[in-house]
Design a protein around this motif. Structure first.
Motif, short mmCIF file in Angstrom:
data_model
loop_
_atom_site.label_atom_id
_atom_site.label_comp_id
_atom_site.label_asym_id
_atom_site.label_seq_id
_atom_site.Cartn_x
_atom_site.Cartn_y
_atom_site.Cartn_z
N HIS A 1 11.45 9.56 8.75
CA HIS A 1 11.07 10.39 7.33
C HIS A 1 12.37 10.73 6.82
N LYS A 2 13.48 10.41 7.33
CA LYS A 2 14.82 10.85 6.58
C LYS A 2 14.89 10.16 5.16
N THR A 3 14.16 9.21 4.92
CA THR A 3 14.06 8.50 3.65
C THR A 3 12.36 8.75 2.99
N THR A 4 12.55 9.08 1.52
CA THR A 4 11.46 9.61 0.83
C THR A 4 10.94 8.38 0.33
N GLY A 5 11.84 7.36 0.02
CA GLY A 5 11.48 5.98 -0.57
C GLY A 5 10.50 5.22 0.58
N LEU B 1 0.95 -1.25 0.12
CA LEU B 1 -0.13 -0.08 -0.15
C LEU B 1 0.91 1.18 -0.16
N TRP B 2 2.19 1.27 -0.50
CA TRP B 2 2.87 2.13 -0.57
C TRP B 2 2.18 3.39 -1.32
N PHE B 3 1.52 2.83 -2.38
CA PHE B 3 1.07 4.10 -3.36
C PHE B 3 0.01 4.90 -2.74
N LEU B 4 -0.53 4.46 -1.57
CA LEU B 4 -1.22 5.42 -0.59
C LEU B 4 -0.40 6.23 0.37
N HIS B 5 0.45 5.39 1.11
CA HIS B 5 1.30 6.17 2.17
C HIS B 5 2.43 7.01 1.70
N ARG B 6 2.78 6.88 0.24
CA ARG B 6 3.83 7.47 -0.36
C ARG B 6 3.61 9.23 -0.22
N SER B 7 2.37 9.72 -0.19
CA SER B 7 2.03 10.84 0.04
C SER B 7 2.38 11.65 1.24
N HIS B 8 2.72 10.57 2.28
CA HIS B 8 3.02 11.08 3.85
C HIS B 8 4.53 11.41 3.92
N HIS B 9 5.21 10.88 2.87
CA HIS B 9 6.82 10.97 2.93
C HIS B 9 7.42 11.96 1.81
#
Length: 166
Positions: free
Chosen positions: A124-128, A33-41
């Protein structure tokens, strides 16, 4: 259902939700579900992000448990209360205190809150989706408590030395 049983189920559910949130965050949100969570990073100008759908999912589960739990007659009503309580704490700690989505809270000098913030910044140091650490919310690794305590001591020593130089 006795009041003691209701409180026990609510507290146990709240405690379990910390583990569940860690598990889901690490293996599902940073996984399929990274496609949803990515917006938070990633930084964005929007007040709402796709990641907020997780609040709706857990809110829906909690609401279903309330509705079918007949005002506390069934044990699952109290599970819904525990989920809702955790969600409320999650919102205030994560969205208000850490990310400042509602700007009414100033920086805290509380060691626990500062350690929590440090752990979250590490996440949050990584955006991936890979390479993140610290996936929990309320449980904080002791190393961040130590860092927060040292920062507080350093700040206190600076204030004291400034006062003495006047």
């Amino acid at each position: 259902m006795t009041i003691l049983a209701a409180i026990g189920i609510t507290v146990a559910t709240f405690a379990f939700m910390e583990f569940w949130a860690w598990f889901m965050h690490k293996f599902v949100q940073h996984g399929p579900l990274w496609f949803l969570h990515r917006s938070h990073h990633v930084r964005h100008p929007h007040p709402v992000e796709r990641n907020d759908l997780f609040f709706l999912i857990y809110g829906g589960i909690s609401a279903a448990l309330f509705i079918t739990g007949e005002n506390g007659a069934h044990w699952w009503y109290w599970v819904g209360v525990g989920i809702a309580a955790y969600g409320t704490v999650y919102f205030f700690v994560h969205d208000v205190l850490i990310h400042g989505r509602l700007r009414f809270w100033k920086k805290s000098q509380n060691t626990y809150l500062r350690a929590l913030n440090m752990a979250h910044k590490t996440h949050h140091k990584t955006t991936g989706r890979d390479g993140s650490a610290e996936f929990g919310l309320l449980w904080v690794s002791p190393k961040y408590f130590e860092l927060a305590r040292k920062q507080a001591e350093s700040r206190k020593n600076k204030i004291t030395s400034t006062d003495l130089s006047r």
